[in-house]
Enzyme design. Structure first.
Site, PDB file in Angstrom:
ATOM      1  CG  HIS A 190      -5.734  -1.862  -0.169  1.00  0.00           C
ATOM      2  ND1 HIS A 190      -4.759  -1.735  -1.130  1.00  0.00           N
ATOM      3  CD2 HIS A 190      -5.275  -1.191   0.920  1.00  0.00           C
ATOM      4  CE1 HIS A 190      -3.758  -1.016  -0.644  1.00  0.00           C
ATOM      5  NE2 HIS A 190      -4.044  -0.676   0.606  1.00  0.00           N
ATOM      6  CB  SER A 242      -0.951  -0.047   1.191  1.00  0.00           C
ATOM      7  OG  SER A 242      -1.931   0.944   1.118  1.00  0.00           O
ATOM      8  CD  GLU A 255      -5.199  -3.413  -4.400  1.00  0.00           C
ATOM      9  OE1 GLU A 255      -5.440  -2.812  -3.333  1.00  0.00           O
ATOM     10  OE2 GLU A 255      -4.204  -4.140  -4.550  1.00  0.00           O
TER      11      GLU A 255
END
Length: 534
Positions: free
Chosen positions: A453, A217, A343
């Protein structure tokens, strides 16, 4: 009581799972391992397979006059130190001060094979955590998962993780910040930790010439930015890069943060100061932290349109990262990059009040593509239709449609912020340096969020097959090798069907699939990303 945003609930649950693994790790009754750095002795703990040394300071406390300044290296170590617990996290966006957080937070952690010696020259991985540049810390990521597996594979590695300043403490942005040369402090913290590795990792058995940077991330975006920082000159700090859910995103110029800087100055009573940046250094922590918490967070309506994030500062990040990639200012190291299938689902949760086509159009225009033409907006809404069977979580039909627009917004956010930058990066660099790419479609049955995600962290830190690929890459700059049964081909941008290693649920856990999904939509997202840098 404020309810935690849904995406933070997911990540918190995931990190709690990882924390349980750390807490459950057995500690040997053998003699505690110790390491000498300069004239200081550091005593850690061991589980018999790997030794760990937690909470070692790698820079002077960024407090007082060092607040909002680049990290300053430690003086030489002296004395005896017990390093058996993680250091406090750096102040987090939207949280009250607690014993778990402190401005004095620049510490790192080292896991090494229990039998490693200073003559071993083992490869090293440096982990950079995610959290939207607003929150996160090295706790609870358990480096023993990586090191112990590497020992089992007879491919031993050393694992390092570092704290770095987040939210406004790490990514303050304005003309004042630019003029003072103190932009991207959080990235500079990471860079200082990498310099610490160069100086000290040999004592743990590591080879400073064999460092791989790895992140997820915001951590993966950080890895990508280190690749384009200094116009691609990595200063010999790393030789490989591994990115989970993050690529060089279009961050814009550091002066674009002026409005949020001015609001912070106003909230802290610094408006009348001749030097507002110096005034912010002197503001009491609680006052400053409270003011920062008033700024929009990743859990607010604007979601991935972040308030505090890295930006082009003209010195370290010399231009928009997408432009630097186009111009070839990229560290020419082998890299792996990949994303999860869904995501955007976490980040669509703050916009559940959007229920019509017109509201979606306005949302995209306001926060993500302000410079898009009306025809481009028309095309964007056509390519990301309101038909819920086409949205994210993908391949779930009529399921997970929390609102009429949720799956559409989730599909766009996932592609615009994650898939499009990844594919752009690979198209520009594959063939110029060795690259591999993956897609995680596991946990697809998670209600509302699918392969959300951060879900690939369970694969990497839960002892899954991704762990083996990471260990191989750290050792050989190639994810193939010990452990995995499937051969992962390099990414071929010239092929009409570049191959992804895809992680799947079910009896067949891995497969090679083409990186051609939503091609027209992602191509438009690439254009809008490149032409609309902020």
């Amino acid at each position: 009581m404020l309810m935690m945003p849904f995406h933070l609930q997911l990540r918190t649950g995931l990190l709690l799972f990882l924390a349980c693994k750390v807490l459950a790790a057995p500690t040997s009754r053998s003699v505690s391992p110790s390491i000498t750095l300069d004239n200081g002795t550091f005593e850690g703990t061991t589980d018999g397979v790997s030794n760990r040394f937690l909470g070692i300071p790698f820079a002077k406390p960024p407090t007082g006059d060092l607040r909002f300044r680049l990290p300053v290296p430690n003086d030489a170590y002296t004395g005896s130190h017990s390093v058996i617990a993680f250091g406090p996290a750096c102040p987090q966006q939207g949280s009250s001060a607690s014993s778990a957080e402190s401005e004095d937070c620049l510490t790192l952690n080292v896991w090494a094979p229990a039998n490693a010696t200073s003559s071993d020259k083992l490869p090293v991985v440096a982990w950079i955590y995610g959290g939207g540049f607003e929150f996160g810390s090295t706790n609870p990521y358990d480096g023993a998962v990586i090191v112990n597996r590497s020992v089992a594979l007879s491919e031993p590695v050393i694992y390092v993780s570092m704290n770095y300043r987040v939210t406004a403490f790490g990514f303050l942005a304005s003309k004042e910040v630019k003029e003072a040369g103190v932009g991207n402090i959080g990235l500079q913290d990471q860079r200082q930790a990498l310099r610490w590795i160069q100086k000290y990792i040999k004592a743990f058995g590591g080879d400073p010439r064999k460092v791989t940077i790895w992140g997820e991330s915001a951590g993966a975006i950080s890895v990508a930015l280190h690749m384009v920082a200094n116009k691609g000159n990595n200063e010999g700090l790393f030789r490989g890069a591994f990115m989970d859910s993050g690529s060089p995103i279009p961050v814009g110029d550091i002066t674009n943060g002026q409005q949020d800087y001015d609001a912070l100055v106003q909230e802290t009573g610094c408006s009348g100061a001749a030097d507002t940046l110096e005034c912010l250094r002197q503001v009491p922590f609680d006052t400053l932290n409270s003011a920062i918490s008033q700024s929009p967070s990743i859990g607010s309506f604007q979601s991935l349109r972040l308030t505090w994030l890295p930006r082009a500062d003209g010195k370290f990040i010399t231009n928009n990262p997408q432009i630097l990639v186009k111009q070839g200012f990229v560290s020419p190291v082998p890299f792996v990059t990949g994303d999860c299938d869904d995501e955007g689902t976490e980040f669509a949760m703050p916009s559940l009040n959007i229920t019509t086509d017109a509201e979606t159009r306005d949302y995209f225009k306001t926060f993500f593509v302000p410079n898009a033409s009306e025809s481009q907006l028309d095309r964007l809404l056509t390519l990301y239709p309101s038909n819920i069977t086409q949205g994210s979580p993908f391949d779930t039909g009529d399921l997970n449609a929390i609102t009429p627009q949720f799956k559409r917004i989730a599909a766009f956010l996932g592609d615009f912020v994650f898939q499009a930058p990844r594919r752009f990066f690979l198209r520009e660099r594959a063939g110029k340096q060795n690259t591999w790419s993956f897609l995680s479609k596991r946990l697809k049955s998670t209600p509302n969020t699918g392969s959300f995600h951060g879900s690939e962290l369970l694969n990497a830190y839960g002892g899954g097959d991704l762990t083996d690929y990471v260990v191989n890459f750290i050792n050989h700059l190639d994810p193939n090798g010990a452990g995995p049964e499937i051969s992962w081909p390099k990414y071929d941008a010239k092929s009409p069907s570049p191959q992804l290693l895809t992680f799947l649920d079910g009896a067949v856990p891995e497969a090679l699939t083409p990186d051609t999904f939503r091609e027209e939509a992602i191509n438009l997202a690439i254009i809008l990303n490149f032409e609309d840098p902020e």
